[in-house]
Design a protein around this motif. Structure first.
Motif: not given
Length: 187
Positions: A98-101, A108-124
């Motif tokens: 998922e990190t590598e796209g 789906p919920v796990a993918k959304a959690v990972l996406k949320a963590a990426r967004e907060m880490t990269r975009n605050l």
């Protein structure tokens, strides 16, 4: 080598020795400031033991932060901890994909959690679209717990990097099993 000394219980006043109940290098460094160590540990204890967020999802979010930060201590410790809370090797492989796209078999919920963590880490912050996706599976309490978890572990990786905390011998095998990506160029 850490930038501060690793202290032992015998180095601490009696009222602070409980801070080394888990005698790991992170805590051995943090107890150079016992009151900060106690506050730090308090939020960590809430996240691990009192949050209503499903433990596997919590650990996936933490692992995502550690992976993005290329933080070997965080990554290795939470592979072990994550396994204790239901994270499988397939979940970790899915996180990396998922990190590598790339596609993964994560739900789906796990993918959304990972996406949320990426967004907060990269975009605050978590985007509106990802937040709406999370809202389909998580109530407000769990959404707040997830947000606090991701924010706290973004702080943790910064503490680990800055204090240059060493990975203990017993955790190094996890880094061989699931290596972190190489650093990007600074050009």
């Amino acid at each position: 080598m850490a930038r501060v000394p690793y202290l032992q219980k015998s180095d601490l006043a009696a009222e602070h020795q409980d801070l080394l109940a888990r005698n790991i290098t992170l805590f051995q460094a943090l107890v150079n400031s016992p009151n900060a160590a106690r506050a730090f540990s308090g939020l960590g204890q809430f996240i691990r033991f009192k949050s209503r967020l499903e433990p596997r999802l919590r650990e996936l979010a933490i692992l995502q932060v550690g992976y993005l930060a290329r933080q070997p201590y965080e990554w290795s410790h939470h592979i072990k901890i994550g396994r204790d809370f239901g994270v499988s090797d397939a979940d970790i492989a899915g996180l990396i994909a998922e990190t590598e796209g790339k596609p993964s078999d994560l739900e789906p919920v796990a993918k959304a959690v990972l996406k949320a963590a990426r967004e907060m880490t990269r975009n605050l912050a978590i985007s509106d679209a990802t937040y709406a996706e999370l809202k389909q599976s998580l109530d407000d309490e769990r959404l707040v717990d997830l947000t606090i978890t991701i924010a706290f572990y973004n702080a943790v990786v910064r503490v680990l990097h800055t204090l240059q905390i060493d990975v203990e011998e017993g955790y190094r095998g996890y880094l061989e099993e699931f290596p972190l990506p190489a650093e990007r160029g600074t050009g």
